[in-house]
Write an enzyme that holds these catalytic residues in place. Sequence first.
Site, PDB file in Angstrom:
ATOM      1  N   CYS A 231      -6.165   4.174  -2.715  1.00 21.61           N
ATOM      2  CA  CYS A 231      -6.314   2.722  -2.652  1.00 21.61           C
ATOM      3  C   CYS A 231      -5.004   2.038  -3.071  1.00 21.61           C
ATOM      4  CB  CYS A 231      -7.459   2.282  -3.561  1.00 21.61           C
ATOM      5  SG  CYS A 231      -8.098   0.640  -3.220  1.00 21.61           S
TER       6      CYS A 231
ATOM      7  N   GLY B 223     -15.245  32.904  -2.145  1.00 18.54           N
ATOM      8  CA  GLY B 223     -16.628  32.458  -2.319  1.00 18.54           C
ATOM      9  C   GLY B 223     -17.438  33.316  -3.265  1.00 18.54           C
TER      10      GLY B 223
ATOM     11  N   CYS C  98     -12.179  -1.065   2.829  1.00 16.69           N
ATOM     12  CA  CYS C  98     -12.071  -1.280   1.383  1.00 16.69           C
ATOM     13  C   CYS C  98     -11.828  -2.762   1.082  1.00 16.69           C
ATOM     14  CB  CYS C  98     -10.949  -0.418   0.817  1.00 16.69           C
ATOM     15  SG  CYS C  98     -10.635  -0.704  -0.940  1.00 16.69           S
TER      16      CYS C  98
ATOM     17  N   CYS D  36     -12.472   2.015  -1.956  1.00 20.59           N
ATOM     18  CA  CYS D  36     -12.024   3.410  -1.911  1.00 20.59           C
ATOM     19  C   CYS D  36     -12.513   4.126  -3.170  1.00 20.59           C
ATOM     20  CB  CYS D  36     -10.500   3.507  -1.917  1.00 20.59           C
ATOM     21  SG  CYS D  36      -9.701   2.792  -0.486  1.00 20.59           S
TER      22      CYS D  36
ATOM     23  N   CYS E 208      -8.068  -2.770  -0.585  1.00 26.33           N
ATOM     24  CA  CYS E 208      -6.848  -2.410   0.135  1.00 26.33           C
ATOM     25  C   CYS E 208      -7.010  -2.460   1.650  1.00 26.33           C
ATOM     26  CB  CYS E 208      -6.369  -1.033  -0.282  1.00 26.33           C
ATOM     27  SG  CYS E 208      -7.355   0.318   0.403  1.00 26.33           S
TER      28      CYS E 208
HETATM   29 ZN   LIG Z   1      -8.940   0.773  -1.118  1.00 21.58          ZN
END
Ligand SMILES: [Zn+2]
Lengths: 278, 280
Positions: free
Chosen positions: B268, B29, B239, B262, B242
């Site tokens: 996807c 960090g 989605c 997606c 998909c």
């Molecule tokens: Zn998708």
Amino acid sequence: MLLEIENLSKVYGKSCGQCIALTGDDMGTAICPVCGAVVAVNRINLRVEDNEVLGIVGESGSGKSTLLQLIYRDTKTTEGKMFFREMQGEDGEPVDIAGLNMMETVLMRNTMMAMIYQNPRLGLNFLFSGGGNIAEKVIAAGQRNYEDIRKSACYFFEKTDLPVSRIDQSPETFSGGQQQRIQIAKALAASPRLLLLDEPTTGLDVSVQAQILDMIRVLQKELSFSMIVVSHDLGVIRHLTDITVVMRNGSIVEQGLTDQVLEDPQHVYTQLLVSSVL
Amino acid sequence: MVEISFAFFDEDAKKEIRRAILKGIALPGYIVPFASREMPLARGWGTGGLQISLSIITEADTIKVIDQGCDASVNAVNIREFIVATTDVRATSTTGEASIIQTRHRVPETALTEEQVLVFQVPTPDVLTVVEPDTDKQKKMHAHLEYSKLWVLLYEDTASFGDSRIASRYPVEVNDHFIMDPSPIPRYDIPRLNDNPALMLFGAGREKRIYAIPPYTKVKPIVFDDRSFQMEDFTGKSCMRCGAENVFFDTLKKDGEVQYYCSDSDFCDQTLESRKSHAS
Ligand SMILES: [Zn+2]
Ligand SMILES: Nc1ncnc2c1ncn2[C@@H]1O[C@H](COP(=O)(O)OP(=O)(O)O)[C@@H](O)[C@H]1O
Ligand SMILES: [Mg+2]
């Protein structure tokens, strides 16, 4: 004893090494005759007891603000020591706060000492809301519970007679007197043992001044902390303080109980100061 | 004819960047300055990440580049083509096949492994920029873990809006120490930074800064003790292409209706593929 200051000096500019010895009130100047550096604070000794209110008076340029800035660590000490009882070393003894590093300074300001500036822009973060300014202190002290932080912010808003309905607004939207109240609320959130006030009401309407001074006095008694109040206004000094310190050319020329100093000044300079106002 | 070095940079340049990366890994960090090079690529986005990718890549690597989850966006294509042209390494869009994944604004949906490095492109490396513009002061504040001002922003948002208004770039505490800017990934991806098996490297080209999250590091968003971290809520959404659920979606308004897709184009494709093979 809460604060003990020993031989404290501040030189602005490059010092020739003799500046401090060649200046001060007994020399009649704060400007080094050799190198021209300004000795704003010159070998000052001062003690502040618990719950005591100390006033500092003196003409413009006499070193009052610099003295507060040295104590609050806004500016580096040139010489001398400041023992603040709340900051203790591993041996439990007060440490010289002139030697604090940044982290220790932050800790001191977040939990033991606070400053009220004449100009609210120095004391407040105008990017944050009024409540945010108070929250910053509460958060810095380690609080991470939102409801508790919120409660604290509201509590100190109320304590300083600010409208809680406006707690989420920027300091910009508040009047000058209210901005000073927000500074005070923020300072109280650090639960200070010592509160430093540099001309806290200068420039405000007389009636507003009186209200704020009354409030400060009530809060000081109720929450019991010590204060050092800088003012060129003897009315403010008379209203608030137990002890009065008179400064000129970076030196203390007279100090004593406020009543005595103002009623029966010993030093010619103090007599002039008092007579020009009374 | 001047011979072009493998991965564009000469070995000295790569060593210098790798040193910054190693320092970053040693101090999770912590923001490490490095001498950012001129790149023959459109200025701004991506050069910080690209310099990291080029300095760590070897012939055995397989590269994947995504922009907001998508391998086919112009930015991603440009960067991928540049890397392939200067290294001749294999490129892929399949998350599982890549050994180095350079990304802008997303963490892939597919879980990463110890064999992978995720390289983030960073526009604003210092999380304190919003509360303190002075870079010297920022450095000191990090050194003293002086983060009260970030918490004040969180306090103010909670007071006025009930939660932080930060949609992306949500500040995270790394390894119980520094607070860091995770780059503009959505809140949805923040929990994925925690305890991730992959090495995560962050590069800001314009600001000349590198920082890192080593594998299996504790990463947590800053949240008040009596509040919980809120993420984008996609409950009940899937989605349009998909059918995937429980992923980060891009939204599209069509005929007054919101459609979800997606954001991770590879995920996807994979989901669609497995649907098809299941069906047949
Ligand atoms: Zn998708
Ligand atoms: N930051 C600074 N740099 C140089 N000189 C300063 C600075 N601040 C104050 N001084 C000088 O120090 C002296 C004391 O100033 P100050 O402490 O502000 O006095 P007061 O508050 O009593 O008016 C003045 O001569 C002033 O000009
Ligand atoms: Mg002054």
